[in-house]
Design an enzyme around this catalytic site. Structure first.
Site, PDB file in Angstrom:
ATOM      1  N   ALA A 197       7.766   4.847 -10.762  1.00  0.00           N
ATOM      2  CA  ALA A 197       7.049   5.149 -12.005  1.00  0.00           C
ATOM      3  C   ALA A 197       5.859   4.195 -12.070  1.00  0.00           C
ATOM      4  O   ALA A 197       5.870   3.126 -11.442  1.00  0.00           O
ATOM      5  CB  ALA A 197       7.970   4.941 -13.190  1.00  0.00           C
ATOM      6  N   GLY A 246      11.307   5.632  -9.127  1.00  0.00           N
ATOM      7  CA  GLY A 246      11.159   7.067  -9.402  1.00  0.00           C
ATOM      8  C   GLY A 246      10.913   7.898  -8.147  1.00  0.00           C
ATOM      9  O   GLY A 246      11.206   9.097  -8.132  1.00  0.00           O
ATOM     10  N   GLU A 266      14.266   8.395  -6.735  1.00  0.00           N
ATOM     11  CA  GLU A 266      14.948   9.313  -7.655  1.00  0.00           C
ATOM     12  C   GLU A 266      14.440  10.747  -7.490  1.00  0.00           C
ATOM     13  O   GLU A 266      15.211  11.701  -7.585  1.00  0.00           O
ATOM     14  CB  GLU A 266      14.771   8.815  -9.095  1.00  0.00           C
ATOM     15  CG  GLU A 266      15.562   7.523  -9.338  1.00  0.00           C
ATOM     16  CD  GLU A 266      15.164   6.792 -10.614  1.00  0.00           C
ATOM     17  OE1 GLU A 266      13.949   6.562 -10.809  1.00  0.00           O
ATOM     18  OE2 GLU A 266      16.050   6.462 -11.418  1.00  0.00           O
ATOM     19  N   GLU A 325      14.118  -1.560  -9.607  1.00  0.00           N
ATOM     20  CA  GLU A 325      13.921  -1.764 -11.045  1.00  0.00           C
ATOM     21  C   GLU A 325      14.392  -3.129 -11.541  1.00  0.00           C
ATOM     22  O   GLU A 325      13.771  -3.722 -12.434  1.00  0.00           O
ATOM     23  CB  GLU A 325      14.631  -0.658 -11.853  1.00  0.00           C
ATOM     24  CG  GLU A 325      13.955   0.701 -11.790  1.00  0.00           C
ATOM     25  CD  GLU A 325      14.344   1.533 -10.578  1.00  0.00           C
ATOM     26  OE1 GLU A 325      15.024   1.003  -9.672  1.00  0.00           O
ATOM     27  OE2 GLU A 325      13.952   2.706 -10.534  1.00  0.00           O
TER      28      GLU A 325
HETATM   29  N1  COA Z   1       3.003   1.546 -10.378  1.00  0.00           N
HETATM   30  C1  COA Z   1       1.698   1.316 -10.506  1.00  0.00           C
HETATM   31  N2  COA Z   1       0.914   0.937  -9.502  1.00  0.00           N
HETATM   32  C2  COA Z   1       1.500   0.774  -8.300  1.00  0.00           C
HETATM   33  C3  COA Z   1       2.861   0.977  -8.094  1.00  0.00           C
HETATM   34  C4  COA Z   1       3.623   1.398  -9.191  1.00  0.00           C
HETATM   35  N3  COA Z   1       4.936   1.675  -9.089  1.00  0.00           N
HETATM   36  N4  COA Z   1       3.152   0.718  -6.790  1.00  0.00           N
HETATM   37  C5  COA Z   1       1.981   0.349  -6.218  1.00  0.00           C
HETATM   38  N5  COA Z   1       0.987   0.380  -7.127  1.00  0.00           N
HETATM   39  C6  COA Z   1      -0.438   0.082  -6.923  1.00  0.00           C
HETATM   40  C7  COA Z   1      -0.668  -1.421  -6.793  1.00  0.00           C
HETATM   41  O1  COA Z   1      -0.740  -2.023  -8.068  1.00  0.00           O
HETATM   42  C8  COA Z   1      -1.988  -1.423  -6.061  1.00  0.00           C
HETATM   43  O2  COA Z   1      -3.002  -1.082  -6.968  1.00  0.00           O
HETATM   44  P1  COA Z   1      -4.397  -1.921  -6.962  1.00  0.00           P
HETATM   45  O3  COA Z   1      -4.970  -1.680  -5.586  1.00  0.00           O
HETATM   46  O4  COA Z   1      -5.190  -1.287  -8.067  1.00  0.00           O
HETATM   47  O5  COA Z   1      -4.019  -3.347  -7.187  1.00  0.00           O
HETATM   48  C9  COA Z   1      -1.850  -0.237  -5.114  1.00  0.00           C
HETATM   49  O6  COA Z   1      -0.849   0.610  -5.671  1.00  0.00           O
HETATM   50  C10 COA Z   1      -1.406  -0.614  -3.716  1.00  0.00           C
HETATM   51  O7  COA Z   1      -0.206  -1.354  -3.825  1.00  0.00           O
HETATM   52  P2  COA Z   1       0.005  -2.802  -3.174  1.00  0.00           P
HETATM   53  O8  COA Z   1       1.084  -3.491  -3.949  1.00  0.00           O
HETATM   54  O9  COA Z   1      -1.291  -3.496  -3.038  1.00  0.00           O
HETATM   55  O10 COA Z   1       0.535  -2.381  -1.721  1.00  0.00           O
HETATM   56  P3  COA Z   1       1.443  -3.259  -0.758  1.00  0.00           P
HETATM   57  O11 COA Z   1       1.437  -2.527   0.559  1.00  0.00           O
HETATM   58  O12 COA Z   1       1.069  -4.674  -0.788  1.00  0.00           O
HETATM   59  O13 COA Z   1       2.929  -3.142  -1.384  1.00  0.00           O
HETATM   60  C11 COA Z   1       4.796  -1.996  -2.388  1.00  0.00           C
HETATM   61  C12 COA Z   1       3.590  -1.901  -1.435  1.00  0.00           C
HETATM   62  C13 COA Z   1       5.373  -0.583  -2.519  1.00  0.00           C
HETATM   63  C14 COA Z   1       5.870  -2.905  -1.784  1.00  0.00           C
HETATM   64  C15 COA Z   1       4.344  -2.537  -3.751  1.00  0.00           C
HETATM   65  O14 COA Z   1       3.216  -1.782  -4.177  1.00  0.00           O
HETATM   66  C16 COA Z   1       5.384  -2.435  -4.829  1.00  0.00           C
HETATM   67  O15 COA Z   1       6.310  -3.241  -4.861  1.00  0.00           O
HETATM   68  N6  COA Z   1       5.239  -1.457  -5.760  1.00  0.00           N
HETATM   69  C17 COA Z   1       6.100  -1.325  -6.886  1.00  0.00           C
HETATM   70  C18 COA Z   1       7.401  -0.686  -6.492  1.00  0.00           C
HETATM   71  C19 COA Z   1       8.335  -0.577  -7.674  1.00  0.00           C
HETATM   72  O16 COA Z   1       8.780  -1.567  -8.239  1.00  0.00           O
HETATM   73  N7  COA Z   1       8.655   0.665  -8.056  1.00  0.00           N
HETATM   74  C20 COA Z   1       9.590   0.939  -9.105  1.00  0.00           C
HETATM   75  C21 COA Z   1       8.922   1.108 -10.398  1.00  0.00           C
HETATM   76  S1  COA Z   1      10.132   1.457 -11.639  1.00  0.00           S
END
Ligand code: COA
Length: 260
Positions: A66, A111, A114, A134
């Site tokens: 999400a 999500g 999910e 989460e």
């Molecule tokens: N919601 C909003 N934005 C997200 C996102 C999410 N769930 N997951 C990634 N993004 C965005 C990042 O903020 C970043 O945006 P920016 O370039 O404007 O800063 C962009 O996507 C790229 O992500 P980034 O974190 O730079 O990539 P990465 O390769 O370093 O890491 C992940 C990848 C997936 C490990 C990391 O993005 C992450 O942990 N995301 C969240 C996952 C999460 O907790 N999901 C559950 C939500 S309930």
């Protein structure tokens, strides 16, 4: 119909949905959830579509969860609406009377995991990573993760994934039965579309009845399930496809199903 955050095309009776916010790793914001809601409603009513494939845009992510920027603004009341809305949309996917296949091409987190769990079949690329992170955000899964993960895999393993927030590899997902098959990233969508085509070539009434019968196991006992199967079996034997399929076998020719 045009969408902001998803791409939608129909080819050879297969609807291909691509979640398309690659700069945010295809994170599901409210707009994207609304668009998924709309597109699945239109798929339900489109008799040209036999099967659905969902994937993510770009090479990194299926869906990274999400949208955390939106999550951050939730309060108790809006959080309940948020979770109920996502659950309703994902339940509509799960209960669609056409098979839905996830082609998980990278991160499937929160999500995203999910969404994949709500699909009927999951194929993944070698670089795919699954997780319910989460707890790292001080919350719990809200789009069905606590319920579906524990039903799809061993519940102790599901708890380990949910309580640690750790990601698992595609290889591990295959080992524990979370995904059906793993392909190279280059082959994933082609292989998924091949599966869709194979299913589309069968009699679609039989496909719908088979899906209904198997999905019923989510809710009913074996005794009820066997009675339900017998009723569906009887109904499917009233179709033209049944006559055609069995006659074609006896005539030693390919069946020509009346797929409408
Ligand atoms: N919601 C909003 N934005 C997200 C996102 C999410 N769930 N997951 C990634 N993004 C965005 C990042 O903020 C970043 O945006 P920016 O370039 O404007 O800063 C962009 O996507 C790229 O992500 P980034 O974190 O730079 O990539 P990465 O390769 O370093 O890491 C992940 C990848 C997936 C490990 C990391 O993005 C992450 O942990 N995301 C969240 C996952 C999460 O907790 N999901 C559950 C939500 S309930």
């Amino acid at each position: 119909m045009s969408y902001e955050n998803i791409l939608f095309e129909i080819k050879n009776h297969t609807a291909l949905i691509t979640i398309n916010r690659p700069d945010k790793l295809n994170a599901l914001n409210g707009q994207t959830i609304n668009e998924l809601d709309e597109v699945f409603e239109s798929i339900k009513n489109n008799s040209e579509i036999f099967i659905v494939v969902i994937t993510g845009s770009g090479e990194k992510a299926f869906v990274a969860g999400a949208d955390i920027a939106e999550l951050n603004k939730l309060d108790i009341m809006s959080a309940k609406e948020f979770s109920e809305k996502g659950n309703r949309v994902f339940r509509a996917i799960e209960t669609l009377d056409k098979p839905v296949i996830a082609a998980v091409n990278g991160f499937a987190l929160g999500g995203g995991c999910e969404l994949a769990l709500a699909c009927h079949i999951r194929f993944a690329s070698e670089n795919a990573k699954f997780g319910q992170p989460e707890v790292n955000l001080g919350i719990i899964p809200g789009y069905g993760g606590t319920q579906r993960l524990a039903r799809h895999i061993n519940s102790a393993r599901a708890l380990e994934i949910i309580l640690t927030g750790d990601m698992i590899s595609a290889e591990e997902a295959l080992r524990i039965g979370l995904v059906n098959k793993v392909f190279s990233q280059a082959d994933l969508v082609t292989k998924t579309l091949e599966l869709a085509e194979k299913i589309s070539s069968k009699g679609q009434q039989a496909i719908r009845f088979a899906l209904k019968a198997v999905k019923a196991t989510d809710n009913i006992s074996l005794t009820e399930g066997l009675a339900y199967e017998a009723s569906l079996f009887a109904l499917v034997c009233g179709t033209e496809d049944f006559k055609e399929g069995t006659t074609a076998f006896l005539d030693k020719r390919k069946p020509a199903f009346n797929n409408r």
